[in-house]
Design an enzyme around this catalytic site. Structure first.
Site, mmCIF file in Angstrom:
data_model
loop_
_atom_site.group_PDB
_atom_site.id
_atom_site.type_symbol
_atom_site.label_atom_id
_atom_site.label_comp_id
_atom_site.label_asym_id
_atom_site.label_seq_id
_atom_site.Cartn_x
_atom_site.Cartn_y
_atom_site.Cartn_z
ATOM 1 N N GLY A 198 -27.130 7.453 48.878
ATOM 2 C CA GLY A 198 -26.234 6.322 49.117
ATOM 3 C C GLY A 198 -26.728 5.144 48.296
ATOM 4 C CB SER B 71 -25.106 -3.113 49.995
ATOM 5 O OG SER B 71 -23.785 -3.246 49.548
ATOM 6 C CG LEU B 72 -28.240 -1.985 53.877
ATOM 7 C CD1 LEU B 72 -28.546 -1.543 55.308
ATOM 8 C CD2 LEU B 72 -28.962 -3.281 53.582
ATOM 9 C CG ASN C 200 -23.820 -1.667 62.049
ATOM 10 O OD1 ASN C 200 -24.613 -1.756 62.984
ATOM 11 N ND2 ASN C 200 -23.003 -2.644 61.717
ATOM 12 C CB ALA D 238 -27.777 -6.174 50.522
ATOM 13 N NE ARG E 82 -21.560 -1.077 46.831
ATOM 14 C CZ ARG E 82 -20.831 0.014 46.896
ATOM 15 N NH1 ARG E 82 -20.896 0.901 45.935
ATOM 16 N NH2 ARG E 82 -20.029 0.226 47.912
ATOM 17 C CE LYS F 33 -26.456 -5.482 63.553
ATOM 18 N NZ LYS F 33 -26.234 -4.474 62.544
HETATM 19 P P1 NAD Z 1 -22.167 0.737 50.801
HETATM 20 O O1 NAD Z 1 -20.747 1.147 50.911
HETATM 21 O O2 NAD Z 1 -22.511 -0.461 49.968
HETATM 22 O O3 NAD Z 1 -23.038 1.946 50.234
HETATM 23 C C1 NAD Z 1 -22.864 3.269 50.637
HETATM 24 C C2 NAD Z 1 -23.058 4.148 49.424
HETATM 25 O O4 NAD Z 1 -23.103 5.495 49.847
HETATM 26 C C3 NAD Z 1 -21.930 4.025 48.400
HETATM 27 O O5 NAD Z 1 -22.495 3.795 47.123
HETATM 28 C C4 NAD Z 1 -21.261 5.397 48.454
HETATM 29 O O6 NAD Z 1 -20.722 5.803 47.212
HETATM 30 C C5 NAD Z 1 -22.446 6.264 48.843
HETATM 31 N N1 NAD Z 1 -22.045 7.567 49.379
HETATM 32 C C6 NAD Z 1 -21.137 7.842 50.360
HETATM 33 N N2 NAD Z 1 -21.023 9.164 50.544
HETATM 34 C C7 NAD Z 1 -21.878 9.754 49.647
HETATM 35 C C8 NAD Z 1 -22.187 11.099 49.332
HETATM 36 N N3 NAD Z 1 -21.603 12.126 49.969
HETATM 37 N N4 NAD Z 1 -23.093 11.328 48.371
HETATM 38 C C9 NAD Z 1 -23.692 10.311 47.705
HETATM 39 N N5 NAD Z 1 -23.427 9.006 47.950
HETATM 40 C C10 NAD Z 1 -22.532 8.729 48.922
HETATM 41 O O7 NAD Z 1 -22.719 0.553 52.279
HETATM 42 P P2 NAD Z 1 -23.873 -0.423 52.808
HETATM 43 O O8 NAD Z 1 -23.355 -1.795 52.908
HETATM 44 O O9 NAD Z 1 -25.127 -0.169 52.041
HETATM 45 O O10 NAD Z 1 -24.014 0.111 54.297
HETATM 46 C C11 NAD Z 1 -24.701 1.288 54.656
HETATM 47 C C12 NAD Z 1 -24.876 1.246 56.170
HETATM 48 O O11 NAD Z 1 -25.748 0.151 56.476
HETATM 49 C C13 NAD Z 1 -23.562 0.984 56.930
HETATM 50 O O12 NAD Z 1 -23.541 1.696 58.124
HETATM 51 C C14 NAD Z 1 -23.614 -0.515 57.197
HETATM 52 O O13 NAD Z 1 -22.868 -0.910 58.337
HETATM 53 C C15 NAD Z 1 -25.111 -0.713 57.413
HETATM 54 N N6 NAD Z 1 -25.555 -2.094 57.167
HETATM 55 C C16 NAD Z 1 -25.234 -2.713 56.008
HETATM 56 C C17 NAD Z 1 -25.690 -3.996 55.766
HETATM 57 C C18 NAD Z 1 -25.381 -4.734 54.494
HETATM 58 O O14 NAD Z 1 -25.680 -5.929 54.406
HETATM 59 N N7 NAD Z 1 -24.804 -4.127 53.492
HETATM 60 C C19 NAD Z 1 -26.465 -4.643 56.757
HETATM 61 C C20 NAD Z 1 -26.781 -3.963 57.931
HETATM 62 C C21 NAD Z 1 -26.313 -2.674 58.126
HETATM 63 O O1 KPL Z 2 -23.898 -7.914 62.733
HETATM 64 C C1 KPL Z 2 -22.957 -8.678 62.661
HETATM 65 C C2 KPL Z 2 -21.837 -8.285 61.773
HETATM 66 O O2 KPL Z 2 -21.135 -9.144 61.251
HETATM 67 O O3 KPL Z 2 -21.663 -7.067 61.609
HETATM 68 C C3 KPL Z 2 -22.966 -9.930 63.489
HETATM 69 C C4 KPL Z 2 -23.415 -11.098 62.646
HETATM 70 C C5 KPL Z 2 -23.951 -9.773 64.651
HETATM 71 C C6 KPL Z 2 -21.646 -10.221 64.101
HETATM 72 O O4 KPL Z 2 -21.289 -9.212 64.985
#
Ligand code: NAD
Ligand code: KPL
Length: 303
Positions: A7, A10-11, A103, A129, A131, A182
């Site tokens: 994946g 972003s993260l 999440n 984070a 992209r 959460k």
């Molecule tokens: P994202 O969409 O930016 O990244 C996910 C990546 O996974 C994409 O590049 C996608 O192409 C790849 N992917 C999906 N299926 C795939 C597969 N079969 N093979 C290879 N790659 C594959 O998502 P994100 O924002 O990084 O979020 C990931 C998780 O983290 C989510 O559950 C999100 O809710 C959680 N999260 C994100 C943040 C944040 O700030 N971005 C913060 C806290 C929690």
């Molecule tokens: O985690 C969050 C989100 O936006 O997904 C907060 C800031 C807690 C709001 O539910």
């Protein structure tokens, strides 16, 4: 320990760049050879911190490579988790550990069921984070990540890699409590921000609606054996609304940008759990219906 990260969003990119910067061995796993070729053309991952961009030439493979995987970070969205992990399941060693960054709830159990031999380690992160280009991530909000194994409280030795990489984290024996708390916060805030089309602070104008949802969420948390996660939920929701008043919730951002939401692993999961326990949660159920109608009207998935 060699990290594989599945994946590259972003993260996943945020973790990969920081681990590589700390000289921790890390390999990105890309969906197919086409993605791999385009990644290699760009020369690596770009991490933007405080306006400053740095390129990290993190090694990458496509998922169909055959080398074994001992430690996997699964960093895709909850709705992609099962399929993504299935694509590398045959490469996992018999003592594999899999960190789940998704999440919400529901995807962790689905992944664990697919990988009965692996040690699955759910995580809950408040880092932020996004992209702003292909293989390019902006570190937008410093936060913290909790990790834990519901079946085994022993912390893994590789936590030292996170320490060295400056990834703020904590091993917790109560990761399920963290995830439920959460999830409850997300359910009390995120759907309403979509329906009222407002920032988190906009919910200060809807105190009764938020309070009613918190009462039903607390009831569900008690039913699933998570009384600690229910404690002072309403007060905590108000605290988060105040602290993040100027922000748009993650679900609001997803909807505004036409991206699929993780609704089935958030509000959808809570309503399904309540139903399994024969617990009536009319306001959460009505919220889910309104949210699904809103997503549908925008041409977005309702699951
Ligand atoms: P994202 O969409 O930016 O990244 C996910 C990546 O996974 C994409 O590049 C996608 O192409 C790849 N992917 C999906 N299926 C795939 C597969 N079969 N093979 C290879 N790659 C594959 O998502 P994100 O924002 O990084 O979020 C990931 C998780 O983290 C989510 O559950 C999100 O809710 C959680 N999260 C994100 C943040 C944040 O700030 N971005 C913060 C806290 C929690
Ligand atoms: O985690 C969050 C989100 O936006 O997904 C907060 C800031 C807690 C709001 O539910």
């Amino acid at each position: 320990m060699h990290w594989h990260i599945l994946g590259a969003g972003s993260l996943g990119t945020l973790w990969a760049a920081r681990l590589a910067r700390a000289n921790v061995p890390v390999t990105l796993l890309l969906r197919n050879r086409q993605r791999l070729a385009s990644y290699r053309q760009g020369g690596g991952l770009t991490l933007v911190e405080q306006g400053h961009a740095s390129l990290y030439p993190v090694p990458a493979q496509s998922v169909d490579d055959t080398s074994p995987i001992r430690l996997l970070l699964l960093a895709c969205k909850a709705y992609d988790a099962e399929e993504a992990v299935a694509s590398v399941a045959h490469r996992l060693s018999s003592d594999a550990e899999v960190v789940l960054l998704q999440n919400g709830m529901g995807s962790q159990d689905a992944v664990a069921a697919r990988l009965p031999r692996a040690r699955c380690i759910p995580a809950s992160s408040t880092e932020g984070a996004f992209r702003d280009g292909d293989f390019r991530v902006v570190f937008a909000g410093h936060g913290h990540t909790w990790l834990g194994d519901p079946l085994n409280p022993t912390p893994p030795a590789w936590l030292a890699d996170l320490q060295n990489a400056g990834i703020s984290h904590e091993w917790t024996p109560d990761i399920l409590g963290r995830l439920w708390r959460k999830l409850a916060l997300n359910c009390a805030i995120n759907p309403l921000t979509v329906l009222h089309d407002c920032r988190n602070g906009g919910l200060l104008e809807h105190p009764a609606e938020v309070a009613t949802l918190c009462a039903e969420l607390s009831e569900v948390l008690h039913l699933c054996g998570q009384p600690d996660a229910a404690e002072h939920l309403a007060e905590d929701v108000q605290r988060v609304i105040h602290a993040t008043a100027a922000n748009y919730s993650s679900m609001h951002q997803d909807v505004a940008q036409g991206r699929r939401t993780e609704i089935s692993y958030l509000l959808g999961h809570v309503c399904a759990v309540a139903q399994r326990h024969n617990c009536t949660v009319p306001h959460l159920q009505f919220l889910l219906q309104r949210l699904q109608a809103e997503l549908s009207s925008k041409g977005l998935s309702t699951t």
